[in-house]
Scaffold this motif. Structure first.
Motif, PDB file in Angstrom:
ATOM      1  N   GLY A  11       0.783  -1.225   0.000  1.00 41.42           N
ATOM      2  CA  GLY A  11       0.000   0.000   0.000  1.00 41.42           C
ATOM      3  C   GLY A  11       0.814   1.274   0.000  1.00 41.42           C
ATOM      4  N   ILE A  12       2.101   1.184   0.256  1.00 40.93           N
ATOM      5  CA  ILE A  12       2.917   2.392   0.312  1.00 40.93           C
ATOM      6  C   ILE A  12       3.219   2.856  -1.099  1.00 40.93           C
ATOM      7  N   ARG A  13       2.829   4.047  -1.443  1.00 40.25           N
ATOM      8  CA  ARG A  13       3.163   4.607  -2.743  1.00 40.25           C
ATOM      9  C   ARG A  13       4.047   5.842  -2.566  1.00 40.25           C
ATOM     10  N   ASP A  14       3.596   6.770  -1.743  1.00 43.50           N
ATOM     11  CA  ASP A  14       4.392   7.949  -1.431  1.00 43.50           C
ATOM     12  C   ASP A  14       4.820   7.816   0.020  1.00 43.50           C
ATOM     13  N   GLU A  27       3.293  -8.842  10.652  1.00 44.44           N
ATOM     14  CA  GLU A  27       3.996  -9.173   9.417  1.00 44.44           C
ATOM     15  C   GLU A  27       3.714  -8.175   8.285  1.00 44.44           C
ATOM     16  N   VAL A  28       2.508  -7.616   8.243  1.00 44.27           N
ATOM     17  CA  VAL A  28       2.159  -6.670   7.189  1.00 44.27           C
ATOM     18  C   VAL A  28       2.919  -5.360   7.366  1.00 44.27           C
ATOM     19  N   VAL A  29       2.956  -4.858   8.580  1.00 44.94           N
ATOM     20  CA  VAL A  29       3.692  -3.622   8.858  1.00 44.94           C
ATOM     21  C   VAL A  29       5.182  -3.809   8.581  1.00 44.94           C
ATOM     22  N   LEU A  30       5.731  -4.920   9.046  1.00 42.60           N
ATOM     23  CA  LEU A  30       7.151  -5.184   8.824  1.00 42.60           C
ATOM     24  C   LEU A  30       7.465  -5.276   7.321  1.00 42.60           C
ATOM     25  N   ALA A  31       6.561  -5.896   6.584  1.00 45.68           N
ATOM     26  CA  ALA A  31       6.749  -5.998   5.135  1.00 45.68           C
ATOM     27  C   ALA A  31       6.691  -4.633   4.479  1.00 45.68           C
ATOM     28  N   ASN A  32       5.762  -3.783   4.928  1.00 38.03           N
ATOM     29  CA  ASN A  32       5.666  -2.430   4.376  1.00 38.03           C
ATOM     30  C   ASN A  32       6.922  -1.619   4.662  1.00 38.03           C
ATOM     31  N   ILE A  33       7.467  -1.781   5.858  1.00 39.34           N
ATOM     32  CA  ILE A  33       8.709  -1.081   6.190  1.00 39.34           C
ATOM     33  C   ILE A  33       9.845  -1.560   5.293  1.00 39.34           C
ATOM     34  N   SER A  34       9.891  -2.859   5.037  1.00 35.66           N
ATOM     35  CA  SER A  34      10.937  -3.384   4.148  1.00 35.66           C
ATOM     36  C   SER A  34      10.799  -2.790   2.753  1.00 35.66           C
ATOM     37  N   LEU A  35       9.556  -2.578   2.304  1.00 36.36           N
ATOM     38  CA  LEU A  35       9.322  -1.985   0.987  1.00 36.36           C
ATOM     39  C   LEU A  35       9.826  -0.548   0.936  1.00 36.36           C
ATOM     40  N   TYR A  58      12.277   0.710   2.714  1.00 31.77           N
ATOM     41  CA  TYR A  58      13.739   0.668   2.660  1.00 31.77           C
ATOM     42  C   TYR A  58      14.237   0.244   1.279  1.00 31.77           C
ATOM     43  N   LEU A  59      13.501  -0.651   0.630  1.00 30.28           N
ATOM     44  CA  LEU A  59      13.881  -1.044  -0.730  1.00 30.28           C
ATOM     45  C   LEU A  59      13.804   0.149  -1.672  1.00 30.28           C
ATOM     46  N   LYS A  60      12.724   0.945  -1.564  1.00 28.37           N
ATOM     47  CA  LYS A  60      12.570   2.119  -2.408  1.00 28.37           C
ATOM     48  C   LYS A  60      13.647   3.161  -2.114  1.00 28.37           C
ATOM     49  N   LYS A  61      14.088   3.227  -0.871  1.00 26.51           N
ATOM     50  CA  LYS A  61      15.146   4.171  -0.490  1.00 26.51           C
ATOM     51  C   LYS A  61      16.553   3.635  -0.787  1.00 26.51           C
ATOM     52  N   GLU A  62      16.602   2.411  -1.319  1.00 30.82           N
ATOM     53  CA  GLU A  62      17.873   1.751  -1.648  1.00 30.82           C
ATOM     54  C   GLU A  62      18.735   1.518  -0.408  1.00 30.82           C
ATOM     55  N   GLU A  63      18.064   1.314   0.735  1.00 30.15           N
ATOM     56  CA  GLU A  63      18.749   0.926   1.965  1.00 30.15           C
ATOM     57  C   GLU A  63      18.535  -0.582   2.116  1.00 30.15           C
ATOM     58  N   TYR A  64      19.381  -1.333   1.413  1.00 24.94           N
ATOM     59  CA  TYR A  64      19.113  -2.746   1.189  1.00 24.94           C
ATOM     60  C   TYR A  64      19.316  -3.614   2.426  1.00 24.94           C
ATOM     61  N   GLU A  65      20.292  -3.284   3.248  1.00 21.10           N
ATOM     62  CA  GLU A  65      20.511  -4.093   4.449  1.00 21.10           C
ATOM     63  C   GLU A  65      19.336  -3.962   5.411  1.00 21.10           C
ATOM     64  N   GLN A  66      18.785  -2.753   5.522  1.00 19.51           N
ATOM     65  CA  GLN A  66      17.594  -2.559   6.355  1.00 19.51           C
ATOM     66  C   GLN A  66      16.403  -3.295   5.765  1.00 19.51           C
ATOM     67  N   LEU A 113      10.617 -12.823  -0.050  1.00 18.05           N
ATOM     68  CA  LEU A 113      11.836 -13.482  -0.516  1.00 18.05           C
ATOM     69  C   LEU A 113      12.388 -12.807  -1.767  1.00 18.05           C
ATOM     70  N   LEU A 114      11.509 -12.362  -2.649  1.00 16.03           N
ATOM     71  CA  LEU A 114      11.949 -11.618  -3.831  1.00 16.03           C
ATOM     72  C   LEU A 114      12.603 -10.304  -3.428  1.00 16.03           C
ATOM     73  N   ARG A 115      12.010  -9.657  -2.450  1.00 14.57           N
ATOM     74  CA  ARG A 115      12.557  -8.395  -1.951  1.00 14.57           C
ATOM     75  C   ARG A 115      13.963  -8.631  -1.377  1.00 14.57           C
ATOM     76  N   LYS A 116      14.104  -9.712  -0.624  1.00 19.42           N
ATOM     77  CA  LYS A 116      15.428 -10.049  -0.074  1.00 19.42           C
ATOM     78  C   LYS A 116      16.421 -10.358  -1.183  1.00 19.42           C
ATOM     79  N   ALA A 117      15.995 -11.150  -2.145  1.00 21.22           N
ATOM     80  CA  ALA A 117      16.889 -11.531  -3.239  1.00 21.22           C
ATOM     81  C   ALA A 117      17.367 -10.310  -4.009  1.00 21.22           C
TER      82      ALA A 117
END
Length: 205
Positions: free
Chosen positions: A8-11, A28-36, A38-46, A86-90
């Protein structure tokens, strides 16, 4: 068991910190959204860290066992959710130059969904990159052998490099082929020189 949509995170804006935005929720949903985020911010380890935390929550809820030997399946929704993580991690592992960890996550994805196109594309991309790097290593080793006058050994290294390079990578392919030709000239293997030159003429851009 049903997972909510977690993309659901777009902006997003992290000026106040993710802890403030999500008010310390821990599912799990909140944690997944946070991971998304960080992915958009290119903070990959987070991103990897929060994916792992979300996966642990899924394991607690659905009794998933992620290993090479067994993977207990709960519901279609939980599988899809896990595949996204898992795709996000990969992708994150690939971005921080850890292709082996990326491939391990893709391996688990294929247990869950052996036809996942995004995972297949990422695997092919990683394997192409690894092959290209190996080809450059073989090429460098061959160049050192040429400096020492070890032309036959250099030819073997160039042949290994050619196995790893796609012909679509035209510049690298022609460079290795030309260097190999030079080695054959040095050892007076004229028939191979002619063969390589013919190949060069047909494959030149």
């Amino acid at each position: 068991f049903f997972f909510q949509a977690e993309d659901g995170i777009r902006d997003f804006c992290l000026s106040r910190g993710l802890g403030d935005v999500y008010k310390r929720q821990d599912n799990e949903v909140v944690l997944a959204n946070i991971s998304l985020v960080y992915l958009k911010k290119e903070e990959y380890e987070q991103c990897i860290e929060y994916c792992n935390r979300a996966i642990r929550k899924i394991q607690e809820l659905t009794k998933f066992v992620i290993s090479d030997s067994i993977l207990k399946q709960s519901s279609l929704q939980s599988n899809d959710f896990l595949v996204k993580l898992l795709l996000r991690k990969a992708n994150s592992f690939n971005q921080i130059n850890d292709p082996n960890s990326a491939l391990e996550n893709l391996k688990t994805i294929f247990v869950l969904d052996d036809k996942n196109q995004e995972a297949r594309q990422l695997r092919n991309k990683i394997e192409d990159t690894k092959n290209h790097q190996l080809a450059l290593q073989y090429k460098e080793q061959a160049a050192e052998l040429v400096k020492s006058g070890k032309f036959q050994e250099a030819i073997q290294q160039y042949e290994e490099a050619l196995k790893k390079i796609k012909q679509e990578e035209i510049i690298d392919f022609l460079s290795v082929l030309l260097n190999k030709c030079v080695c054959h000239i040095h050892i007076k293997d004229n028939s191979e020189v002619i063969s390589i030159c013919s190949c060069l003429l047909y494959t030149s851009p």
